[in-house]
Scaffold this motif. Structure first.
Motif, PDB file in Angstrom:
ATOM      1  N   ILE A 612      -0.148  -3.547  -9.330  1.00  0.00           N
ATOM      2  CA  ILE A 612       0.241  -2.137  -9.331  1.00  0.00           C
ATOM      3  C   ILE A 612      -0.282  -1.493  -8.046  1.00  0.00           C
ATOM      4  O   ILE A 612      -1.205  -1.994  -7.411  1.00  0.00           O
ATOM      5  CB  ILE A 612      -0.285  -1.365 -10.571  1.00  0.00           C
ATOM      6  N   GLN A 613       0.368  -0.377  -7.723  1.00  0.00           N
ATOM      7  CA  GLN A 613      -0.002   0.350  -6.509  1.00  0.00           C
ATOM      8  C   GLN A 613       0.198   1.822  -6.824  1.00  0.00           C
ATOM      9  O   GLN A 613       1.160   2.178  -7.509  1.00  0.00           O
ATOM     10  CB  GLN A 613       0.935  -0.081  -5.370  1.00  0.00           C
ATOM     11  N   GLY A 614      -0.706   2.663  -6.422  1.00  0.00           N
ATOM     12  CA  GLY A 614      -0.509   4.084  -6.698  1.00  0.00           C
ATOM     13  C   GLY A 614      -1.787   4.864  -6.573  1.00  0.00           C
ATOM     14  O   GLY A 614      -2.847   4.318  -6.276  1.00  0.00           O
ATOM     15  N   TYR A 615      -1.624   6.161  -6.812  1.00  0.00           N
ATOM     16  CA  TYR A 615      -2.769   7.041  -6.634  1.00  0.00           C
ATOM     17  C   TYR A 615      -3.885   6.757  -7.639  1.00  0.00           C
ATOM     18  O   TYR A 615      -5.018   7.194  -7.448  1.00  0.00           O
ATOM     19  CB  TYR A 615      -2.323   8.495  -6.739  1.00  0.00           C
ATOM     20  N   ILE A 616      -3.527   6.046  -8.736  1.00  0.00           N
ATOM     21  CA  ILE A 616      -4.569   5.693  -9.692  1.00  0.00           C
ATOM     22  C   ILE A 616      -5.659   4.863  -9.004  1.00  0.00           C
ATOM     23  O   ILE A 616      -6.834   4.934  -9.375  1.00  0.00           O
ATOM     24  CB  ILE A 616      -3.967   4.944 -10.915  1.00  0.00           C
ATOM     25  N   LEU A 617      -5.257   4.099  -8.010  1.00  0.00           N
ATOM     26  CA  LEU A 617      -6.242   3.351  -7.207  1.00  0.00           C
ATOM     27  C   LEU A 617      -6.716   4.254  -6.077  1.00  0.00           C
ATOM     28  O   LEU A 617      -7.849   4.666  -6.038  1.00  0.00           O
ATOM     29  CB  LEU A 617      -5.608   2.088  -6.616  1.00  0.00           C
ATOM     30  N   THR A 618      -5.838   4.545  -5.196  1.00  0.00           N
ATOM     31  CA  THR A 618      -6.119   5.442  -4.065  1.00  0.00           C
ATOM     32  C   THR A 618      -4.816   5.762  -3.337  1.00  0.00           C
ATOM     33  O   THR A 618      -3.905   4.935  -3.325  1.00  0.00           O
ATOM     34  CB  THR A 618      -7.099   4.810  -3.063  1.00  0.00           C
ATOM     35  N   PRO A 619      -4.730   6.926  -2.757  1.00  0.00           N
ATOM     36  CA  PRO A 619      -3.600   7.158  -1.854  1.00  0.00           C
ATOM     37  C   PRO A 619      -3.799   6.292  -0.603  1.00  0.00           C
ATOM     38  O   PRO A 619      -4.889   5.748  -0.419  1.00  0.00           O
ATOM     39  CB  PRO A 619      -3.699   8.633  -1.493  1.00  0.00           C
ATOM     40  N   PRO A 620      -2.783   6.158   0.223  1.00  0.00           N
ATOM     41  CA  PRO A 620      -2.972   5.385   1.453  1.00  0.00           C
ATOM     42  C   PRO A 620      -4.120   5.987   2.261  1.00  0.00           C
ATOM     43  O   PRO A 620      -4.235   7.208   2.363  1.00  0.00           O
ATOM     44  CB  PRO A 620      -1.638   5.546   2.187  1.00  0.00           C
ATOM     45  N   LEU A 621      -4.969   5.118   2.834  1.00  0.00           N
ATOM     46  CA  LEU A 621      -6.135   5.578   3.590  1.00  0.00           C
ATOM     47  C   LEU A 621      -6.153   4.934   4.971  1.00  0.00           C
ATOM     48  O   LEU A 621      -5.697   3.794   5.129  1.00  0.00           O
ATOM     49  CB  LEU A 621      -7.425   5.179   2.864  1.00  0.00           C
ATOM     50  N   PRO A 622      -6.742   5.651   5.934  1.00  0.00           N
ATOM     51  CA  PRO A 622      -6.905   5.019   7.246  1.00  0.00           C
ATOM     52  C   PRO A 622      -7.961   3.912   7.133  1.00  0.00           C
ATOM     53  O   PRO A 622      -8.809   3.959   6.238  1.00  0.00           O
ATOM     54  CB  PRO A 622      -7.382   6.163   8.141  1.00  0.00           C
ATOM     55  N   PRO A 623      -7.950   2.917   8.023  1.00  0.00           N
ATOM     56  CA  PRO A 623      -8.846   1.759   7.894  1.00  0.00           C
ATOM     57  C   PRO A 623     -10.317   2.148   7.754  1.00  0.00           C
ATOM     58  O   PRO A 623     -11.039   1.546   6.956  1.00  0.00           O
ATOM     59  CB  PRO A 623      -8.613   0.982   9.193  1.00  0.00           C
ATOM     60  N   ASP A 624     -10.759   3.169   8.490  1.00  0.00           N
ATOM     61  CA  ASP A 624     -12.189   3.492   8.428  1.00  0.00           C
ATOM     62  C   ASP A 624     -12.596   4.069   7.078  1.00  0.00           C
ATOM     63  O   ASP A 624     -13.764   4.060   6.721  1.00  0.00           O
ATOM     64  CB  ASP A 624     -12.572   4.442   9.578  1.00  0.00           C
ATOM     65  N   GLN A 625     -11.613   4.555   6.290  1.00  0.00           N
ATOM     66  CA  GLN A 625     -11.932   5.020   4.933  1.00  0.00           C
ATOM     67  C   GLN A 625     -11.666   3.928   3.911  1.00  0.00           C
ATOM     68  O   GLN A 625     -12.313   3.853   2.870  1.00  0.00           O
ATOM     69  CB  GLN A 625     -11.100   6.252   4.578  1.00  0.00           C
TER      70      GLN A 625
END
Ligand code: C2E
Ligand code: MG
Ligand code: MG
Length: 656
Positions: A612-625
Motif C-alpha cells: 500500500i501507498q498513501g498518506y497513512i504512511l507519509t506523503p511524498p518527502l524530500p530525501p533529507d526528510q
C-alpha cells in the motif's frame, strides 16, 4: 524599386537564365559568322590582287616599256607577244583578260584580243582609285563571264612615277567556289554548333526539370514533399477561402518496419500514398512529410466540417486491408485537422496546429481531432511557463520527493519518485501545475531523463547506506513512444551502478493505448533488461483485460479513486477485490495507492493486496526528510504498521 527587383528575381529561374545566355550566344555567333565571312571575302580579294601582280609583272612588265607608255601606242611585236602570253594563261584558266590603260588620260593602250573591250577609255572613277593603289572588284559581263577585276598602278621604269593602270581580269569561278566552300563550311559549322547548343540546352532543361521534381517530391512514394506543400499553400490559402490541413500519422508503422522489414514498411507507405492521392480531389495536395506522416491540403471547402468528413473518409480508405509482402495488414491512422483561416493563415501555423491535434488524437486514441485553441500549448502564458520549465531543468530547480510503498509485514522495499518544481517566485509547485503542459510537448523528454537520472542516483545513495530500496519513476505516454527511452534508463542505471531490477517504471493505461504496438515494443525491451513495470492508476483507463496477459507488466497500482471510498462504495470494493484477485491469477503483484486510513489498509490486507501507498504512511518527502522517516519506521517496525501514527509532511495533493 524593391518590388521591381523582386519581380525580376522571381522571373530569373535557372532555365530562363540559361535561355537568355543561349540567345546571347546566338546573337554573338551570328555577328561572328558575318565577320568570318567578310574575312574570307577580303582574303580572297587580297589573294586575287597578289595573283594579278604576278601576272602583270610577267606579261606587262616584260613587254611594255616606259617609252611605249609615254608614246601611248603599243607596237605590233609587243602586242603579239603579249597576246601570246595572255592566250597561254587564259588556256590554263589563270587569266580572263588583260588591259593596259594610260595613267594620264585613261585611254586604252592594250586589250587582249580574246576579250576585246568595248570601252577605249577607263572611267575616271576607276582611274582615280587606281592611281591611289591596287584594288579589286567583282564584275560580270558577257565577254569574260564572272571575273575579279584587279586594277594595278604600274611603274614601268622603277622611277616611282606611275606609268599605266593594268587591269587584270581573273576568272572568278575558282576563287568564288573557294569562298563558297569556306562559307558553306562556316555555315555548316554554325548550324552544327547551334544544333549542339540546342541539344545541350535540352539536356540541361531535362536535368533542371528532374532536379526541380526531386526537390519537391518524395522519392519513395512519388508524392510531393513539404516544399511542394508550402508552394501550393501560398497559392491556395486566402483570407476569404476555407481550407484545411489534415495531418496523418500511421499507428504502429514502426512495428511493421521492425517485424516485417523495411521493404514491407516502404511498400505500405507506397500503398498509403496511392490511396490518399486517389481519394482526394485534383485541387487538393497530398504530400509525405516524413516517415509515416502524410499531410493533405484541402482547398476551397464550404466549412471546417467538410475537412472532418474528408478525414473520416480518408481514414476509412486507409483502413482497407493492404497486402504487404505475404501478409495482409490493416492500417490505422491518427489525424489532426487545422482549418484556415480560423486556426492560421500560413502553412507553418496550420501544420503546427494540425500536429498538436494529431498528437491529441493519438494519445487519446480518438482517431481524428480538430485543433482546439483552448488546449494549445502555444498560448502565450503557457509558452512562458514552458520556457521557464526548460530553464528550470538545467538550472536545477526540479526536486524529487519520494513516497514509500509498504508491505503487510511493515517492510518498505520501494519508493516512488514524484517530481516537484521549486519555483523561485511561486514556491514548491505540484506536478499537476506543470506536468500536463510538459507532457504535451517534447519537453517531457529531458524532464523524464532528469527524473530517471536523479531517482537512480538517490536510490544508489540509499543502497550504499545499507537500505536495499528500489525506486519507481513515472513515465508519460509520450516517453513510451520515444525510441531513446530504453537507452536513457540503461545509462542512468549504469551511472548509478544499481541492479536493473530495483528500478520500476510506472506507466499509465493511456500510455499503453496511445500506440499499443510501439508501447509494447519499448516495454518488452526494458523488461527484457530486468526493469520492472507497473500500470499506474489502474482501473480508470482502457487497458483491455486480454492485454494484461501479454504485456510485460509486474504490478498493477490500483487507482486511488477506488481505494479512497473502498469502505463506503460497494462497487469500488468489488472492483478492488477482483482486481487483486485477477492480478494474482496473472502472477502480477498489486499496490493500492492513496490509502489514508487504517481501516482501508486493514481491508486491503484482507483482500491480499501486496503493498500500500498513501498518506497513512507519509506523503511524498524530500530525501533529507525521508531518510530519518525510514530510520524511524524501521525502529518501530516491531509495532504493527497499521498502528503507526500518521506523519505530517507536505500538503495533501488531490488530483484535480
Ligand atoms: P501518481 O503517479 O499516481 O502519484 C500519486 C499521487 O497521489 C501523488 O501526487 C501523491 O502525492 C498523491 N498521493 C499519494 N498518497 C496519497 C493519499 O493518501 N491521498 C491523496 N489524496 N493523494 C495521495 P503528486 O505527487 O502530486 O503527483 C501527481 C501525479 O503527477 C502523479 O500521479 C503522476 O502521474 C504525476 N507525476 C509526478 N511525478 C512525475 C514524474 O516524475 N513524471 C511523470 N511523468 N509524472 C509524474
Ligand atoms: Mg505513479
Ligand atoms: Mg497513481
Amino acid at each position: 524599386m524593391r518590388r521591381w527587383f523582386g519581380g525580376v528575381h522571381a522571373w530569373l529561374t535557372p532555365w530562363r537564365i540559361l535561355v537568355a545566355f543561349g540567345v546571347l550566344a546566338g546573337v554573338v555567333g551570328v555577328f561572328g559568322l558575318q565577320a568570318l565571312q567578310r574575312d574570307v571575302h577580303t582574303r580572297a580579294l587580297n589573294s586575287a590582287v597578289f595573283s594579278a601582280r604576278l601576272i602583270s609583272s610577267l606579261v606587262v612588265g616584260r613587254n611594255v616599256t616606259a617609252g611605249i607608255l609615254h608614246s601611248g601606242v603599243l607596237d605590233t611585236r609587243h602586242r603579239v607577244d603579249m597576246d601570246a602570253d595572255v592566250a597561254e594563261l587564259a588556256n590554263r584558266h589563270q587569266l580572263a583578260g588583260l588591259e593596259v590603260w594610260s595613267i594620264r588620260d585613261g585611254h586604252l593602250i592594250y586589250a587582249d584580243r580574246q576579250h576585246p573591250r568595248g570601252e577605249t577609255t577607263l572611267p575616271s572613277r576607276e582611274l582615280i582609285r587606281a592611281r591611289q593603289g591596287a584594288f579589286a572588284t567583282v564584275s560580270t559581263d558577257g565577254r569574260t563571264g564572272s571575273t575579279f577585276d584587279v586594277f594595278l598602278p604600274f611603274d614601268a621604269d622603277g622611277d616611282h612615277v606611275l606609268d599605266a593602270v593594268v587591269e587584270v581580269l581573273l576568272p572568278n569561278d575558282p576563287i568564288n567556289s573557294a569562298i563558297t566552300r569556306s562559307t558553306r563550311l562556316i555555315n555548316a559549322g554554325a548550324v552544327l554548333a547551334a544544333l549542339f547548343g540546342m541539344f545541350l540546352l535540352w539536356r540541361v532543361r531535362l536535368r533542371l526539370r528532374r532536379q526541380e521534381h526531386t526537390a519537391r517530391h518524395d522519392p519513395l512514394t512519388g508524392l510531393g514533399n513539404p516544399v511542394l506543400l508550402a508552394e501550393h499553400a501560398t497559392e491556395v490559402l486566402k483570407p476569404d477561402r476555407t481550407c484545411a490541413v489534415l495531418l496523418f500519422d500511421l499507428d504502429g508503422f514502426r512495428e511493421i518496419n521492425d517485424t516485417l522489414g523495411r521493404r514491407a514498411g516502404d511498400d505500405l507507405l507506397v500503398i498509403v500514398a496511392g490511396r490518399l492521392q486517389a481519394a482526394v480531389r485534383s485541387c487538393d495536395t497530398v504530400v509525405r512529410m516524413a516517415g509515416d506522416e502524410f499531410a493533405v491540403l484541402l482547398s476551397d471547402l464550404d466549412t471546417g466540417l467538410d475537412a472532418q468528413q474528408t478525414a473520416q473518409r480518408l481514414r476509412q480508405v486507409l483502413r482497407e486491408p493492404a497486402t504487404v509482402g505475404l501478409l495482409t495488414v490493416q492500417t490505422e491512422a491518427s489525424v489532426g485537422i487545422a482549418v484556415s483561416p480560423q486556426h492560421g493563415a500560413d502553412i507553418d501555423t496550420l501544420l503546427r496546429c494540425a500536429d498538436g491535434a494529431m498528437y491529441h488524437a493519438k494519445t487519446g486514441g480518438l482517431g481524428i481531432t480538430m485543433y482546439d485553441p483552448a488546449s494549445d500549448t502555444r498560448d502565450e502564458r503557457q509558452l512562458a511557463v514552458l520556457a521557464e520549465l526548460r530553464q528550470a531543468i538545467t538550472a536545477g530547480e526540479l526536486r524529487l520527493h519520494y513516497q514509500p510503498k509498504c508491505r503487510p509485514d511493515g517492510t518498505i522495499a520501494h519508493l516512488e519518485a514524484l517530481v516537484r518544481w521549486q519555483h523561485p517566485d511561486r514556491g514548491l509547485l505540484s506536478p499537476y501545475a506543470f506536468m500536463p503542459l510538459a507532457e504535451r510537448t517534447a519537453l517531457i523528454k529531458p524532464l523524464t531523463a532528469w527524473v530517471i537520472t536523479e531517482a537512480t542516483r538517490q536510490c544508489a545513495v540509499w543502497r550504499a547506506d545499507g537500505q536495499p530500496l528500489g525506486v519507481a519513476v513515472n513515465i508519460s505516454p509520450r516517453n513510451l513512444v520515444d525510441p531513446d527511452l530504453p537507452a536513457v534508463v540503461l545509462d542512468a542505471i549504469a551511472a548509478a551502478r544499481i541492479p536493473a531490477n530495483v528500478v520500476e517504471l510506472e506507466i499509465t493505461e493511456t500510455a499503453i493505448t496511445t500506440d499499443p504496438p510501439r508501447a509494447h515494443a519499448t516495454l518488452h525491451r526494458l523488461h527484457a533488461l530486468g526493469i520492472r513495470v507497473s500500470i499506474d492508476d489502474f482501473g480508470v483507463g482502457y487497458t483491455s483485460l486480454s492485454q494484461l496477459g501479454t504485456l510485460p507488466v509486474d504490478t498493477l497500482k490500483i487507482d486511488q479513486s477506488f481505494v479512497a471510498d473502498l469502505l463506503t462504495n460497494p462497487v469500488h470494493e468489488t472492483v478492488v477485490r477482483n482486481v487483486i484477485q485477477l492480478a494474482h491469477d496473472l502472477k502480477l503483484s498489486t499496490v493500492a495507492e492513496g490509502v489514508e486510513s487504517h481501516d482501508i489498509w486493514t481491508r486491503l490486507n484482507e483482500f491480499g493486496c501486496d503493498e500500500i501507498q498513501g498518506y497513512i504512511l507519509t506523503p511524498p518527502l524530500p530525501p533529507d526528510q525521508l531518510t530519518p522517516w525510514l530510520a524511524d519506521w524501521r525502529a518501530n517496525s516491531h509495532q504493527h504498521p497499521q498502528h503507526s501514527e500518521r506523519r505530517t509532511g507536505e500538503l495533501i495533493t488531490r488530483r484535480p
